[in-house]
Each structure stands twice: as structure tokens, then as C-alpha cells.
Design a protein around this motif. Structure first.
Motif, PDB file in Angstrom:
ATOM      1  N   THR A 508       0.836  -1.205   0.000  1.00 56.71           N
ATOM      2  CA  THR A 508       0.000   0.000   0.000  1.00 56.71           C
ATOM      3  C   THR A 508       0.869   1.253   0.000  1.00 56.71           C
ATOM      4  OG1 THR A 508      -1.780  -1.151   1.170  1.00 56.71           O
ATOM      5  CG2 THR A 508      -1.804   1.253   1.236  1.00 56.71           C
ATOM      6  N   LEU A 511       2.228   1.918  -3.409  1.00 55.44           N
ATOM      7  CA  LEU A 511       1.245   2.535  -4.296  1.00 55.44           C
ATOM      8  C   LEU A 511       1.000   4.001  -3.943  1.00 55.44           C
ATOM      9  CD1 LEU A 511      -1.252  -0.433  -4.630  1.00 55.44           C
ATOM     10  CD2 LEU A 511       0.145   0.551  -6.444  1.00 55.44           C
ATOM     11  N   GLU A 515       1.550   5.524  -7.864  1.00 52.72           N
ATOM     12  CA  GLU A 515       0.226   4.986  -8.178  1.00 52.72           C
ATOM     13  C   GLU A 515       0.207   4.224  -9.503  1.00 52.72           C
ATOM     14  OE1 GLU A 515      -1.533   9.044 -10.309  1.00 52.72           O
ATOM     15  OE2 GLU A 515      -2.423   8.293  -8.453  1.00 52.72           O
ATOM     16  N   LYS A 516       1.330   4.250 -10.223  1.00 51.14           N
ATOM     17  CA  LYS A 516       1.435   3.523 -11.486  1.00 51.14           C
ATOM     18  C   LYS A 516       2.342   2.299 -11.370  1.00 51.14           C
ATOM     19  CE  LYS A 516       0.777   7.694 -14.318  1.00 51.14           C
ATOM     20  NZ  LYS A 516       1.389   8.565 -15.346  1.00 51.14           N
ATOM     21  N   GLU A 518       2.900  -1.090 -11.462  1.00 50.00           N
ATOM     22  CA  GLU A 518       2.234  -2.320 -11.916  1.00 50.00           C
ATOM     23  C   GLU A 518       2.570  -3.508 -11.019  1.00 50.00           C
ATOM     24  OE1 GLU A 518       3.240  -5.567 -15.299  1.00 50.00           O
ATOM     25  OE2 GLU A 518       3.561  -3.469 -15.825  1.00 50.00           O
ATOM     26  N   TYR A 521       0.431  -3.535  -7.810  1.00 55.41           N
ATOM     27  CA  TYR A 521      -0.948  -3.983  -8.047  1.00 55.41           C
ATOM     28  C   TYR A 521      -1.001  -5.496  -8.276  1.00 55.41           C
ATOM     29  CZ  TYR A 521      -2.685   0.822  -8.533  1.00 55.41           C
ATOM     30  OH  TYR A 521      -3.046   2.131  -8.303  1.00 55.41           O
ATOM     31  N   GLU A 522      -0.059  -6.004  -9.071  1.00 52.00           N
ATOM     32  CA  GLU A 522      -0.059  -7.437  -9.391  1.00 52.00           C
ATOM     33  C   GLU A 522       0.100  -8.286  -8.132  1.00 52.00           C
ATOM     34  OE1 GLU A 522       2.863 -10.713 -11.506  1.00 52.00           O
ATOM     35  OE2 GLU A 522       2.941  -8.634 -12.206  1.00 52.00           O
ATOM     36  N   ALA A 525      -2.863  -7.957  -5.746  1.00 49.56           N
ATOM     37  CA  ALA A 525      -3.975  -8.737  -6.307  1.00 49.56           C
ATOM     38  C   ALA A 525      -3.788 -10.224  -6.020  1.00 49.56           C
ATOM     39  CB  ALA A 525      -4.085  -8.505  -7.809  1.00 49.56           C
ATOM     40  N   LEU A 540      -7.927  -5.402  -8.565  1.00 46.08           N
ATOM     41  CA  LEU A 540      -6.529  -4.949  -8.578  1.00 46.08           C
ATOM     42  C   LEU A 540      -5.818  -5.348  -9.868  1.00 46.08           C
ATOM     43  CD1 LEU A 540      -5.729  -5.731  -4.853  1.00 46.08           C
ATOM     44  CD2 LEU A 540      -5.689  -3.455  -5.912  1.00 46.08           C
ATOM     45  N   LYS A 543      -6.498  -2.875 -12.407  1.00 51.40           N
ATOM     46  CA  LYS A 543      -5.700  -1.650 -12.300  1.00 51.40           C
ATOM     47  C   LYS A 543      -4.287  -1.862 -12.857  1.00 51.40           C
ATOM     48  CE  LYS A 543      -8.113   0.450  -8.387  1.00 51.40           C
ATOM     49  NZ  LYS A 543      -7.981   1.035  -7.029  1.00 51.40           N
ATOM     50  N   ALA A 544      -3.784  -3.080 -12.717  1.00 50.68           N
ATOM     51  CA  ALA A 544      -2.429  -3.364 -13.197  1.00 50.68           C
ATOM     52  C   ALA A 544      -2.367  -3.440 -14.714  1.00 50.68           C
ATOM     53  CB  ALA A 544      -1.924  -4.677 -12.585  1.00 50.68           C
TER      54      ALA A 544
END
Length: 584
Positions: A508, A511, A515-516, A518, A521-522, A525, A540, A543-544
Motif C-alpha cells: 500500500t 502505491l 500509483e502507477k 504495476e 498492483y499485481e 492482487a 486490482l 488496475k495493473a
């Protein structure tokens, strides 16, 4: 590309995912998919014999496989049989025809069994439909296979043989979503223990991921990555002619006699683009390069083409990047360093599109043109790693370091590759020797985050988790706002302590910084999926996916997402409770 992203384990997956996969729990389903996606060839070889020898089978009503010795309808007094017994007699006769390769006759017997069997005997009816589907499969009548398997599953939704056969029919008929759903159901029902099923799932996931990625790439809007990603990208080149020039100018280390400064940046052309590059205003660079290239008499055509191509590459616009690089490469008066840098970048783009021969051709050409350029060998080494040519990769990394011993990324990635090779061979003496090389890397390049991160991953291999965490902490002291380091530390926390809350906190925070990211997020998720939060995991992955730079990366992410979606459907359909990671 950094090896730390792709080489956390022999399979490419962090070890905590591997541990879950080996455990065989339902919650580890997507972890199994992930591991298979990274190491398909190895697993395919392991199951090759099983897959080839598996014969077509039909079943008795009890679920057992029929054999040539099964009872014959001729030995039974049909007149005294109940409807169910008559149906079973027809089925047995059909099985005998099936074993003899008389599939048309077998189908007629199964027809009669289905017509005769009382509707309340659902398990028996499902067997008759499945057996008839097996006969249709031998005739390559896939529509009828699909129909009969569907009927069998309406009567018995957990009938694994019918699920497997319908999945095969769906794959032939190109309904890959349904094929994946059926195979996922089989995996869950088999507790992810059947290797042949896992290989089938992997094959469908990869193909489905490629299809979804191709569709998405055609529709996606270009996304400029974060400043951290762009900085990391440029740091992977020791001899990028534009970035090095801009960096020296920023540091005041410019030989004005050789490179007299040009101050005219008001025309919003290449010189303005250099200023934006120096200041980190990456979103303005392409427009400035276009302004420069609109002037047919521009003295900066080569520079503007290379810089614009690089930004296109970073934004995931590979076709435009490829066009600019090709124009530049074909220019007769292009400076050597510019041509070679363009060949390296185009070679990497070819690899991203899985055009291995074209990729290696560009790298070989670059090596002939400039055999003293460490970037050529460093990046070609990564290509060789990706295609499994470890010996060639090791040779290239050694060459890169020999040419430029002050190139920290090449130095530490050589250490890491040599370590992986020695570790897989079980050469303890060599491993100990290479561990000392990591100490040397950190001593020589104390500001290189990659040195700490890769050494930490090596220590994880040695189960020295506390020391590994110490090096992640040191990496964050060097660069506190490095999101990738935080993600790797989160994975270590899971492997070492199983601390889900702390792992989530690290990702967290990553991010919040980027915020980008990847990778964040992966992995977040994947954690959500493996803890039973399938819907959140899918969100999530969604988003990735838009942040993927290449179609290959996007296909991987879609495969993970598709696996999670398929599990979610089966869980909801069959009412299966998936245990979360904390209960394992």
C-alpha cells in the motif's frame, strides 16, 4: 528490464507463492497458475508421457473405467430387468463396442441407455451422457461432445471427467473462457494435485491471456509511467548518448570545447525536450521532438528521433517506437553511438513481441558495430536469459562488466545470474564465492539499490530472511521512495513471517509513492486472491493491466486475472469455501 522482477525463483515466482502451490490447497490455485505460466516447458516435459499414454475411456455407472472384460448384455436375461438394469445393460454393450473402436454402434447403445434410464437415476444418466460424449469425441464431433457433457454436468455438476471432456471440446471450438472455467473446476475438485490438469489449465490461460492482451493493446490509451520507472529505465543503460549528455550537463560535467552549449530552447524543439528530460517533465518531450522533426533542415534529426522513440517505448507505443528506431538505424550519417543505442532498443522491442530471431539479429549487429559498448552485451544477456540460454547470458554479462567495471547494474546482475546457475547446479563452493562478489558490489556501488535488492533475494534462497530484510532496509535508506523495493520486502515478509497485514502495508505504501506501480498492483492482487478475496483481486488486476508496457506483460496479467475470475465463478457456482492464507 531488471532481473529482480523476473527472477525471484527458478520459476519466476516469489517463494511464498511456490510454497502455497506445493501445498495443494484450494487457496493456492492462482499461485499454481502463476508458477506454471513462468515455467511451462519444464512441466510439460514432466507430464508428456502421461498425456500420450492416456487412452480414451468410458465409465461404468459406478464411475469405474470399463474394460474388455465387462459384462455383456448377451449374458443377461433382459426380460426380467428393471428399466435401470436394462439401461446399464445397454451401456455395457456400448462400452464393449467402444473398446472395439465401433463408435457408431456404441453411440446407438448409449442412446438406448439414455432413453431407458429413469430420470431419477441422475448419476447413471450422467454417466451414459458422458460415455456417449466420449464416443462422439472419437468421431471428432465436438458439438455433440459439448452437448452431451453439458447434459451430464446438469445431472452431476462435479463430474470431473465430463468437465475435462467439455473443456477439450470448448478449446477446439474456441470457447476458451468456458474451457478455463471447466478446467478450474477440475483443479479445485482435485485439490490442484493432478499435474496433467494443471498443464491443460496453463495452456488455456496462456492462449486466453494472449488473446485478451492483443485486444486490449489495440484499444489502450498510452500511459506515461512514473518518474521512478523512467529513471530506472535510463539507469539500465551505461552508454545512452542522450541521457548521458543531459546528465553530464545537469552535473556541470560538460566539455564545452567538444560540446558547446546551445541555449535556444524557446522554439519548443529538441533543446526544449532536453530541458524537460533534465527536469523530469517527461510528458512534454514527445511534442517537442515532433516540433523539431517538423523542420526539414533540423540539425537534431537523429537526437529527436531517438528521444521520441524512447518515450514511445516507455509509453507502450511500440509500433511508433519501432518506426522511429528503424528510420534512425537506416540513416547513413547517423553517429555510431546513436545507431547502436537504437539497435539495442529495437532488439528489446522485438523480444517484447516474441520475435527472438529479429531481436538477436539486432543485438549481433550492434555488437559488430561497437564491440566495446557494454550496453549491447548487458541487454543481450537479458535476452539470452529470457530464452533460457544461461551460458550465453553469463558470457554476455561478463563481457559487459569487463568493458565497463563501473556499470553497477551489469555488475550485480552478473553476480545474480552466476549465483542462480551455481545454485541450480548445487555447487556450494561457487555459491560461496559469488556471495562475496555481492559484498564487493555493495562496497563498490553503495548507492545502487539493485545491489541490495538482488543480494536480499539471494539471502532468501539461503533462508537468511533476517539478513535479507536488513538489505531491503538499507536499499530503502539509499532510496526511501523506491516502490519496487517495498514490494519485494512485502514478499519477503510473507515468506519469512507469513505476516499478511505487514505485507499489505508495504505494498500500500508503494502505491502511495507510485500509483502507477504495476508490480505492486499485481502482487497485492495475488495476495487478495490467495486469501479468498477473489473479487478484490480481480479489481486490482484490472488496475495493473492498463499499466503494462508490453503485450507480453499484459498477457501475463490477463492470465492471472482470468484464473481469478474462473475461480470466482466456480466458487460461487459450487458453493466451495476457500480457506484464506492465514489459516494454512
Amino acid at each position: 528490464m531488471a532481473l529482480s522482477k523476473y527472477m525471484l525463483d527458478e520459476t519466476g515466482a516469489p517463494k511464498w507463492k511456490i510454497a502455497l502451490a506445493v501445498g495443494g490447497t484450494v487457496a493456492a490455485g492462482v499461485a499454481v497458475y502463476y508458477c506454471l505460466f513462468r515455467d511451462t516447458k519444464k512441466k510439460a516435459v514432466q507430464t508428456k508421457t502421461v498425456l500420450k499414454k492416456a487412452p480414451a475411456e468410458v465409465e461404468n455407472s459406478s464411475g469405474g473405467v470399463s474394460s474388455p472384460g465387462s459384462e455383456s448384455a448377451n449374458s443377461v436375461d433382459v426380460a426380467n430387468l428393471t428399466p435401470l438394469e436394462k439401461a446399464q445393460s445397454c451401456k455395457n454393450k456400448g462400452n464393449k463396442y467402444f473398446k472395439g473402436g465401433k463408435y457408431g454402434e456404441a453411440i446407438k447403445c448409449y442412446d438406448e441407455a439414455i432413453e431407458t434410464c429413469p430420470e431419477e437415476n441422475k448419476v447413471d444418466l450422467s454417466t451414459f451422457y458422458q460415455n456417449r460424449a466420449a464416443a462422439y469425441e472419437q468421431q471428432k464431433n465436438w458439438e455433440c461432445v459439448l452437448r452431451d457433457c453439458t447434459k451430464a454436468l446438469e445431472l452431476n455438476e462435479r463430474y470431473t471427467k465430463a468437465l475435462q471432456r467439455r473443456a477439450k471440446a470448448c478449446e477446439v471450438l474456441r470457447d476458451l473462457e468456458q474451457a478455463l472455467e471447466d478446467l478450474t473446476a477440475v483443479c479445485i475438485l482435485e485439490s490442484f494435485q493432478n499435474q496433467a490438469t494443471l498443464v491443460n489449465v496453463d495452456r488455456v490461460l496462456k492462449e486466453l491471456g494472449r488473446i485478451h492482451a492483443k485486444e486490449a493493446m489495440e484499444k489502450r490509451d498510452p500511459v506515461m509511467p512514473s518518474k521512478h520507472f523512467i529513471k530506472t529505465f535510463f539507469e539500465s543503460f551505461a552508454e545512452d548518448p542522450i541521457f548521458n549528455s543531459v546528465y553530464k550537463e545537469k552535473e556541470g560535467d560538460v566539455d564545452e570545447a567538444e560540446h558547446p552549449p546551445e541555449k535556444n530552447t524557446v522554439n519548443n524543439g529538441y533543446l526544449k525536450a532536453r530541458q524537460h528530460l533534465q527536469e523530469g517533465n517527461y510528458g512534454e518531450i514527445i511534442k517537442c521532438c515532433q516540433n523539431e522533426l517538423a523542420n526539414p533542415l533540423t540539425p537534431h534529426k537523429v537526437e529527436a528521433l531517438l528521444l521520441r522513440a524512447t518515450l514511445y517505448q516507455l509509453r507502450g507505443e511500440s509500433a511508433k517506437a519501432m518506426d522511429d528506431l528503424t528510420v534512425l538505424i537506416n540513416l547513413e550519417d547517423c553517429p555510431l553511438k546513436m545507431s547502436v543505442n537504437a539497435l539495442v532498443k529495437r532488439g528489446s522491442l522485438y523480444m517484447q513481441h516474441e520475435k527472438v530471431d529479429d531481436s538477436l539479429r539486432d543485438f549481433d549487429r550492434a555488437a559488430l558495430m561497437d564491440p566495446l559498448n557494454s550496453d549491447v552485451f548487458h541487454h543481450r544477456g537479458q535476452i539470452h536469459l529470457l530464452i533460457g540460454k544461461v551460458d550465453s547470458a553469463m558470457s554476455d554479462f561478463k563481457k559487459a562488466v569487463d568493458l565497463n567495471s563501473n556499470f553497477p547494474i551489469a555488475f550485480v546482475q552478473r553476480c545474480y545470474t552466476d549465483y542462480r546457475y551455481a545454485f541450480q547446479l548445487g555447487d556450494k563452493a561457487k555459491v560461496e564465492e559469488i556471495m562475496k562478489k555481492f559484498d564487493e558490489a555493495i562496497q563498490n556501488f553503495p548507492k545502487c539499490v539493485e545491489c541490495y535488492v538482488l543480494y536480499a533475494q539471494v539471502l532468501c534462497d539461503q533462508s537468511e530472511h533476517e539478513r535479507a530484510d536488513g538489505y531491503y532496509i538499507k536499499a530503502l535508506e539509499v532510496e526511501p521512495d523506491n516502490p519496487t523495493t517495498l514490494v519485494h520486502r512485502a514478499l519477503l515478509t510473507l515468506q519469512w513471517k507469513g505476516d499478511l497485514a505487514q505485507a499489505r502495508n508495504f505494498i500500500t505504501k508503494a502505491l502511495e509513492i507510485d500509483e502507477k506501480c504495476e508490480l505492486a498492483y499485481e502482487n497485492l492482487a495475488t495476495i487478495e486472491v490467495q486469501t479468498g478475496n477473489l473479487k478484490r483481486g480481480v479489481e486490482l488486476f484490472d488496475k495493473a493491466i492498463p499499466l503494462a508496457k508490453t503485450e507480453m506483460e499484459m498477457a501475463h496479467l490477463f492470465s492471472l486475472r482470468d484464473a481469478a475470475v474462473a475461480q470466482l465463478k466456480i466458487v460461487e457456482k459450487m458453493g466451495i469455501n476457500i480457506p484464506n492464507l492465514g489459516s494454512l
